[in-house]
Design a protein around this motif. Sequence first.
Motif, PDB file in Angstrom:
ATOM      1  N   ASN A  82       0.784  -1.024  -0.146  1.00  0.00           N
ATOM      2  CA  ASN A  82      -0.032  -0.170   0.103  1.00  0.00           C
ATOM      3  C   ASN A  82       0.744   1.115   0.050  1.00  0.00           C
ATOM      4  O   ASN A  82       2.086   1.265   0.394  1.00  0.00           O
ATOM      5  CB  ASN A  82      -0.684   0.050   1.351  1.00  0.00           C
ATOM      6  N   ARG A  83       0.358   2.304  -0.582  1.00  0.00           N
ATOM      7  CA  ARG A  83       1.278   3.656  -0.381  1.00  0.00           C
ATOM      8  C   ARG A  83       1.247   4.010   1.072  1.00  0.00           C
ATOM      9  O   ARG A  83       0.343   3.668   1.828  1.00  0.00           O
ATOM     10  CB  ARG A  83       0.178   4.718  -1.096  1.00  0.00           C
ATOM     11  N   PHE A  84       2.297   4.592   1.489  1.00  0.00           N
ATOM     12  CA  PHE A  84       2.451   5.096   2.869  1.00  0.00           C
ATOM     13  C   PHE A  84       1.654   6.294   3.152  1.00  0.00           C
ATOM     14  O   PHE A  84       1.971   7.564   3.204  1.00  0.00           O
ATOM     15  CB  PHE A  84       3.845   5.436   2.999  1.00  0.00           C
ATOM     16  N   GLU A  85       0.321   5.902   3.321  1.00  0.00           N
ATOM     17  CA  GLU A  85      -0.799   6.978   3.622  1.00  0.00           C
ATOM     18  C   GLU A  85      -1.529   6.538   4.639  1.00  0.00           C
ATOM     19  O   GLU A  85      -1.880   5.317   4.850  1.00  0.00           O
ATOM     20  CB  GLU A  85      -1.581   7.232   2.388  1.00  0.00           C
ATOM     21  N   ARG A  86      -1.876   7.407   5.584  1.00  0.00           N
ATOM     22  CA  ARG A  86      -2.796   6.981   6.775  1.00  0.00           C
ATOM     23  C   ARG A  86      -4.167   6.430   6.240  1.00  0.00           C
ATOM     24  O   ARG A  86      -4.541   5.454   7.061  1.00  0.00           O
ATOM     25  CB  ARG A  86      -2.858   8.028   7.686  1.00  0.00           C
ATOM     26  N   ASP A 125       7.081   8.712  -1.874  1.00  0.00           N
ATOM     27  CA  ASP A 125       7.562   9.706  -2.597  1.00  0.00           C
ATOM     28  C   ASP A 125       7.795  10.827  -1.588  1.00  0.00           C
ATOM     29  O   ASP A 125       7.234  11.457  -0.695  1.00  0.00           O
ATOM     30  CB  ASP A 125       6.598  10.481  -3.584  1.00  0.00           C
ATOM     31  N   TYR A 126       9.318  11.111  -1.518  1.00  0.00           N
ATOM     32  CA  TYR A 126       9.601  12.135  -0.793  1.00  0.00           C
ATOM     33  C   TYR A 126       9.144  13.336  -0.891  1.00  0.00           C
ATOM     34  O   TYR A 126       9.263  14.390   0.174  1.00  0.00           O
ATOM     35  CB  TYR A 126      11.210  12.221  -0.795  1.00  0.00           C
ATOM     36  N   ARG A 127       8.510  13.774  -1.883  1.00  0.00           N
ATOM     37  CA  ARG A 127       8.011  15.130  -2.160  1.00  0.00           C
ATOM     38  C   ARG A 127       6.562  15.258  -1.394  1.00  0.00           C
ATOM     39  O   ARG A 127       5.970  16.362  -1.154  1.00  0.00           O
ATOM     40  CB  ARG A 127       7.670  15.414  -3.773  1.00  0.00           C
ATOM     41  N   VAL A 128       6.091  13.915  -1.130  1.00  0.00           N
ATOM     42  CA  VAL A 128       4.654  14.099  -0.432  1.00  0.00           C
ATOM     43  C   VAL A 128       5.044  13.884   1.071  1.00  0.00           C
ATOM     44  O   VAL A 128       5.387  12.912   1.676  1.00  0.00           O
ATOM     45  CB  VAL A 128       3.790  12.569  -0.733  1.00  0.00           C
ATOM     46  N   GLN A 129       4.488  15.097   1.660  1.00  0.00           N
ATOM     47  CA  GLN A 129       4.972  14.907   3.275  1.00  0.00           C
ATOM     48  C   GLN A 129       4.424  13.852   3.965  1.00  0.00           C
ATOM     49  O   GLN A 129       4.883  13.371   5.045  1.00  0.00           O
ATOM     50  CB  GLN A 129       4.395  16.395   3.793  1.00  0.00           C
ATOM     51  N   GLU A 130       3.096  13.424   3.852  1.00  0.00           N
ATOM     52  CA  GLU A 130       2.417  12.311   4.325  1.00  0.00           C
ATOM     53  C   GLU A 130       3.152  11.080   4.264  1.00  0.00           C
ATOM     54  O   GLU A 130       3.129  10.426   5.292  1.00  0.00           O
ATOM     55  CB  GLU A 130       1.044  12.372   3.934  1.00  0.00           C
ATOM     56  N   ASN A 131       3.553  10.821   3.064  1.00  0.00           N
ATOM     57  CA  ASN A 131       4.543   9.726   2.899  1.00  0.00           C
ATOM     58  C   ASN A 131       5.730   9.660   3.928  1.00  0.00           C
ATOM     59  O   ASN A 131       5.895   8.472   4.509  1.00  0.00           O
ATOM     60  CB  ASN A 131       5.180   9.417   1.402  1.00  0.00           C
TER      61      ASN A 131
END
Length: 459
Positions: free
Chosen positions: A222-226, A263-269
């Motif tokens: 899964n994507r690293f999202e809550r 994605d290092y650009r996505v702070q939530e990740n």
Amino acid sequence: MSSQILKLAFVHPDLGIGGAERLVVDAAVGLQTKGHQVVIYTSHHDPTHCFEETRNDTLEVRVRGNYIIPRTFFGSFYIICAILRQIHLTLSMIFWDRAKYDVIFVDQLSASVPLLRLTGAKVLFYCHFPDKLLTQRESLIKKIYRYPVDLIEELTTDMANCIVVNSKFTAKIFHESFPHIKRTPRVLYPGIHFDSYDKKVDLKDKSVEILETSKKIILSINRFERKKNIILAIHAFAKLRDDNLISANQFNNLRLVIAGGYDYRVQENVDHHKELYQEASKLELKPSTLMPGSAELLPENSENSQVIFLCSFNEPQRTYLLSKALCLLYTPSNEHFGIVPVEAMYARLPVIAINNGGPKETVKDRITGLLCSSTPMAFSQAIASFINGEYDRDNMGDQGRKHVQKIFSLEAFVNTLEEILMQLIKDSSPFSLLNPLSLWLSLTIALILYYVYQYPYIF
């Protein structure tokens, strides 16, 4: 090869490595293979963080609208920026490229649909899930801020010539979320490219060598999202030990691998990976991390690690994990579709998922996997049932593969999509500027687009 060759454009906000991107790439490649002319437009494409077909010249990718509007304003206003970036992209398509297309395939963001229809092309909007449901509204200010955005989403979605959704569950949610849209969207299940999952494991590949282990693997993708609820997998894994559902020796021979888009650009990740790592550490699971482009796990002494965070993965790593794992944990609740369980079942991997949303349509309970409640105990007991031999894992894997071959083939997906596109071309109904709402919305978006293009410093 089709008798009528179509000129097709795909408009997608960020061409990364998520499920939506996989669908767009598969659709584009499939239609191109059938002889159609295909171009993908996107606001962002990172060659180090994308699917192979978009960087090896299989597909033509044009990046537009990536240099005026940032992804966020100081970490906020993400959706406003996304809409403005798509409008900028649309401006580039219309006034810079000046290319004419028969059909434009749009997904995720519908704001540009009215402008795209003014080009004379037919527009198909593929709804993965209503965007209005993908955000939290904790405060009154956030609710006020989202109201016009939600209204624009509903109005512009309804302006597409054709609306398609990815599951019956999404179709139901679509009707509940957009009460003013009276049309019934067509359901088109995503498919997978079987050849990509039939490749043999290359143990000599350096990226695979670092993952190789004698331990049995429990896999989560899964994507690293809550919202993906990955923490459920960690808690369920720990309960195997804490509640003595299996023996100590059995537990010590297990490893939970949490792989997904990062994605290092996505702070939530970035933040969520840290949160998950800290939780695994608190539960004394000796976590380690493999970052994108890294050649070693961190910390280095990770042989005894029982939780591995694989932050983005390549195809050889995916092939190894799907072939090696004991089962797949799919933790999102009310997921609109979820391509990962389909990939796992094709790889003969039993799936453990929550008994709601898309997995209820893709996973056959007790035949290709187990559907259970969203509690750590329920997931932990399901994992233990495979470890203790309560289910015939091999037979369940075979049933899963046959199930996917029958319903979720990429060939079936592309053939059905092509039929929809051909029917769109036959529909001669024009986009009427006499419709006051259409005219008002088109002019409003065009005005915003003009000021963004002419006076970028204002934004």
